[in-house]
Design a protein around this motif. Structure first.
Motif, short mmCIF file in Angstrom:
data_model
loop_
_atom_site.label_atom_id
_atom_site.label_comp_id
_atom_site.label_asym_id
_atom_site.label_seq_id
_atom_site.Cartn_x
_atom_site.Cartn_y
_atom_site.Cartn_z
N GLY A 143 0.77 -1.24 0.00
CA GLY A 143 0.00 0.00 0.00
C GLY A 143 0.80 1.29 0.00
O GLY A 143 0.24 2.37 0.15
N PHE A 144 2.14 1.20 -0.20
CA PHE A 144 2.97 2.40 -0.27
C PHE A 144 3.26 2.69 -1.74
O PHE A 144 4.05 2.00 -2.37
CB PHE A 144 4.27 2.20 0.53
N ALA A 145 2.63 3.72 -2.29
CA ALA A 145 2.65 3.93 -3.73
C ALA A 145 3.93 4.58 -4.24
O ALA A 145 4.35 4.33 -5.37
CB ALA A 145 1.44 4.79 -4.14
N SER A 146 4.57 5.42 -3.45
CA SER A 146 5.73 6.19 -3.91
C SER A 146 6.96 5.31 -4.11
O SER A 146 7.29 4.49 -3.26
CB SER A 146 6.05 7.28 -2.88
N ASN A 147 7.64 5.49 -5.27
CA ASN A 147 8.89 4.76 -5.51
C ASN A 147 9.92 5.04 -4.44
O ASN A 147 10.58 4.14 -3.93
CB ASN A 147 9.47 5.16 -6.87
N PHE B 37 -1.53 -9.87 4.06
CA PHE B 37 -1.87 -9.56 2.67
C PHE B 37 -3.30 -10.03 2.32
O PHE B 37 -3.98 -9.40 1.52
CB PHE B 37 -0.86 -10.18 1.72
N TRP B 38 -3.73 -11.11 2.94
CA TRP B 38 -5.11 -11.57 2.72
C TRP B 38 -6.10 -10.55 3.27
O TRP B 38 -7.08 -10.20 2.61
CB TRP B 38 -5.30 -12.93 3.38
N GLN B 39 -5.83 -10.06 4.47
CA GLN B 39 -6.69 -9.04 5.06
C GLN B 39 -6.68 -7.75 4.24
O GLN B 39 -7.72 -7.12 4.04
CB GLN B 39 -6.24 -8.74 6.50
N ALA B 40 -5.49 -7.37 3.75
CA ALA B 40 -5.39 -6.16 2.94
C ALA B 40 -6.20 -6.29 1.65
O ALA B 40 -6.83 -5.32 1.20
CB ALA B 40 -3.92 -5.87 2.61
N ALA B 41 -6.22 -7.49 1.07
CA ALA B 41 -6.94 -7.71 -0.19
C ALA B 41 -8.45 -7.61 0.02
O ALA B 41 -9.15 -6.98 -0.79
CB ALA B 41 -6.57 -9.07 -0.77
N ILE B 42 -8.96 -8.22 1.09
CA ILE B 42 -10.41 -8.23 1.27
C ILE B 42 -10.93 -6.90 1.83
O ILE B 42 -12.12 -6.61 1.74
CB ILE B 42 -10.87 -9.41 2.17
N ARG B 43 -10.03 -6.10 2.40
CA ARG B 43 -10.44 -4.82 2.98
C ARG B 43 -9.98 -3.62 2.15
O ARG B 43 -9.99 -2.49 2.62
CB ARG B 43 -9.89 -4.69 4.41
N ARG C 183 -4.34 13.38 -6.09
CA ARG C 183 -4.69 12.02 -5.69
C ARG C 183 -3.44 11.13 -5.77
O ARG C 183 -2.44 11.53 -6.36
CB ARG C 183 -5.78 11.46 -6.60
N THR C 184 -3.55 9.94 -5.22
CA THR C 184 -2.43 8.98 -5.28
C THR C 184 -2.76 7.87 -6.26
O THR C 184 -3.87 7.33 -6.25
CB THR C 184 -2.15 8.38 -3.89
N TRP C 185 -1.78 7.55 -7.09
CA TRP C 185 -1.94 6.52 -8.13
C TRP C 185 -1.35 5.21 -7.63
O TRP C 185 -0.17 5.13 -7.30
CB TRP C 185 -1.23 6.99 -9.39
N PHE C 186 -2.18 4.18 -7.55
CA PHE C 186 -1.73 2.86 -7.08
C PHE C 186 -1.74 1.89 -8.25
O PHE C 186 -2.77 1.70 -8.89
CB PHE C 186 -2.65 2.34 -5.97
N LYS C 187 -0.59 1.25 -8.49
CA LYS C 187 -0.51 0.32 -9.62
C LYS C 187 -0.11 -1.10 -9.21
O LYS C 187 -0.40 -2.05 -9.93
CB LYS C 187 0.48 0.83 -10.67
N ASP C 188 0.58 -1.27 -8.08
CA ASP C 188 1.01 -2.60 -7.67
C ASP C 188 0.35 -3.09 -6.38
O ASP C 188 0.43 -4.26 -6.05
CB ASP C 188 2.54 -2.62 -7.47
N GLY C 189 -0.27 -2.18 -5.66
CA GLY C 189 -0.95 -2.54 -4.43
C GLY C 189 -2.01 -1.51 -4.12
O GLY C 189 -2.12 -0.48 -4.79
N CYS C 190 -2.81 -1.79 -3.11
CA CYS C 190 -3.93 -0.92 -2.76
C CYS C 190 -3.68 -0.24 -1.40
O CYS C 190 -2.92 -0.76 -0.57
CB CYS C 190 -5.21 -1.75 -2.67
N PRO C 191 -4.31 0.91 -1.17
CA PRO C 191 -4.20 1.53 0.15
C PRO C 191 -4.61 0.55 1.24
O PRO C 191 -5.62 -0.16 1.10
CB PRO C 191 -5.19 2.71 0.06
#
Length: 572
Positions: free
Chosen positions: A308-312, A364-370, A441-449
């Motif tokens: 969930g950390f979007a910044s390189n 990661f399972w919790q992060a995916a469902i939430r 806004r923040t752009w997420f491409k590999d993970g979610c907030p």
């Protein structure tokens, strides 16, 4: 380095190493000079994790194709397989020192090719050259150090190579951060590795060949001259006698089995001592890789982004913490590998690894469902053509969340007020990314907030702390001391190849697995591999702490059985 009789210290630990090298600094000079190969090994395997983030920005095709990203990462591993294989032959034929010099040339050429690359195929070519060097260094550096070390401090000195590997990875992350805003970013990151390769090449020209290898080549006086620099005067004669007895026995064996590669392979697998040594050596190398360590080292900034950390820059900064812990763990290994033993450290390490991988699976399972829900109004305010086609046409669109959007190969533009609130699912283009970021806004491409993303970073750190002191360095220590001398180059090469083949499988499949199974499923898979690994280590790997090479050989000849199996009939 002894085959036989020099008395070992009552307490074989890092303090003994410090005392010995303080009295005889030449030993440390040899170890550190050869260990620069470990530094290069670590740097070139670690630097790609940050460089890849910027390579994707410069080459749109790389950004769009997961397999191309995996190929850029894993071609160094593919090259290392060949390098490790030929390195075993070169070690026996031309010596340890020559093998290190050749590896330096390969490191230098590969670094320059990558730094000037005008297309992705040039990056891949440079990674292959670097991989050749990594493969040769991975087995030659610890072997050279081991053969220039007294048995009582051998483990600690070989661990310096492990420290330099992890130090190289830490340096790679520092360099990545340093060049984040520099023109050329990834070119500097990949090209800097040419400097330590040049330094080691110059240093190795001033250092001798391994005394063990020299004695094997009938260069007795040269071997004796080096031993006199490494040992107190009253121990040199005993060392020479031990080597003489060992070499005479080996030459008698070779007369019977021949000296060609095929004859040696046949002899190795027909020899119960060598075969049992390979069971142990290959087991620890494969277990090391299938515990998932190089998914963390090669892809850690991306894993941080999965959390969930979007910044390189943020992702690389957090990855720097895990890399620093890896280097710290190598220092711990140097203190304890000769005190508590190889086998015990690996078993404890694997138990920690399994616990952390299982916890990461849950996080990661919790992060995916939430993950944040999607909103059609949010998704259409950037223009109808900007909305993810799969989201627009999905019958169950109201149930979609951020993770659903990423699985559909679209990207998530977080809500302007609260990134955990419903956001937009947009097509993957630079225009959409700029439009999203243009509205703050923040752009997420590999993970979610994710509100639990910080737990994933903490667990990655704990995983590294568990891995580094045990499974990080000890497998290389085991492989430097578990084979008879005449098979040491060959068997070391076979074990190193098994390590790099396992590494290739893991690194080439990680991003594909995360797309197919999700981050949680992938880490659960590595948990299963690690359970298998700890079982095999318990069954096949004996303790070699403080033993001379002769004593290790006798241990394998007798046959090793874990305590739980001691009442069962021994089977070969």
């Amino acid at each position: 380095m002894v085959e036989g009789g020099v008395a070992k210290a009552d307490k074989t630990e890092f303090t003994e190493c410090w005392r010995t090298t303080w009295k005889t600094p030449y030993i440390m000079k040899l170890a550190l000079s050869a260990g620069i190969g470990g530094l290069l090994f670590g740097y070139d395997t670690g630097v790609i994790s940050g460089a890849l983030l910027y390579i994707k920005e410069d080459f749109e095709e790389v950004d769009k194709k997961t397999w191309l990203q995996e190929t850029i990462v894993s071609m160094a591993v593919a090259g290392a397989i060949f390098g490790a294989g030929i390195g075993g032959w070169m070690n026996d034929r031309f010596g340890r020192r020559v093998s290190i010099l050749v590896a330096d040339v390969l490191f230098f050429v590969g670094s320059i090719v990558m730094a000037v690359a005008m297309a992705q195929w040039m990056i891949i070519l440079g990674r292959i050259f670097v991989g050749f060097g990594v493969g040769m260094a991975s087995m030659t550096a610890p072997l050279y150090i081991s053969e220039a070390s007294p048995a009582r401090i051998r483990g600690a000195l070989v661990s310096t190579n492990g420290l330099l590997i992890t130090g190289g990875q830490f340096l790679a992350y520092l360099i990545n951060l340093a060049f984040t805003h520099a023109p050329g970013t990834w070119r500097w990151m990949l090209g800097v590795a040419g400097l330590p390769a040049l330094v080691q090449f110059i240093l190795m020209l001033t250092l001798p060949e391994s005394p063990r290898w020299l004695y094997r080549q009938n260069k007795v006086e040269e071997a004796k001259a080096i031993l006199e620099k490494l040992y107190p005067a009253d121990e040199v004669l005993e060392e020479i006698n031990a080597l003489r007895i060992s070499v005479e026995a080996e030459k008698a064996d070779e007369h019977a089995i021949g000296d060609s590669l095929m004859q040696k392979l046949k002899g190795a697998f027909g020899n119960v001592v060598v075969r049992r040594g390979l069971y142990a050596g290959v087991t620890v190398q494969v277990a090391q890789q299938f515990s998932g360590i190089n998914t963390v080292m090669y892809y850690s900034p991306m894993i941080v982004q999965f959390a969930g950390f979007a910044s390189n820059k943020t992702a690389m900064a957090l990855s720097l913490v895990t890399s620093g812990l890896n280097a710290l763990g190598s220092v711990v290994s140097m203190f304890f590998v000769d005190r508590y033993g190889r086998r015990k450290m690996m078993l404890i390490s694997m138990m920690g690894i399994i616990t952390c991988l299982l916890a990461l699976t849950v996080v990661f399972w919790q992060a995916a469902i939430r993950s944040p829900q999607l909103n059609m109004l949010e998704s259409t305010q950037f223009g109808a053509n900007g909305t993810c086609p799969s989201f627009k046409s999905a019958a169950d669109a109201p149930s979609w969340n951020c993770m659903s959007c990423l699985k559909a190969e679209c990207d998530f533009c977080a809500n302007a007020v609260n990134e955990y609130a419903p956001g937009a699912c947009l097509v993957v283009t630079k225009d959409m990314k700029n439009a999203c970021q243009g509205k703050h806004r923040t752009w997420f491409k590999d993970g979610c907030p994710s509100k639990t993303g910080f737990l994933a970073v903490i667990l990655l750190g704990l995983y590294i702390i568990s891995f580094s002191p045990g499974m990080g360095t000890v497998p290389w220590v085991v492989n430097s001391e578990i084979y008879p001398l005449k098979y040491r180059g060959l068997c070391g090469g076979l074990a190193a190849v098994s390590n790099w083949v396992s590494n290739l499988i893991v690194s080439e499949s990680f991003l594909t697995l995360t797309k197919a199974l999700g981050s949680a499923g992938t880490f659960l898979l590595f948990t299963g591999f690690s359970v298998t690994g700890i079982t095999c280590i318990y069954v096949f790997v004996p303790e070699t702490k403080g033993l001379s090479f002769e004593e290790v050989e006798k241990l394998l000849e007798t046959g090793f059985k874990p305590k739980a199996f001691t009442k069962k009939k021994s089977k070969e």
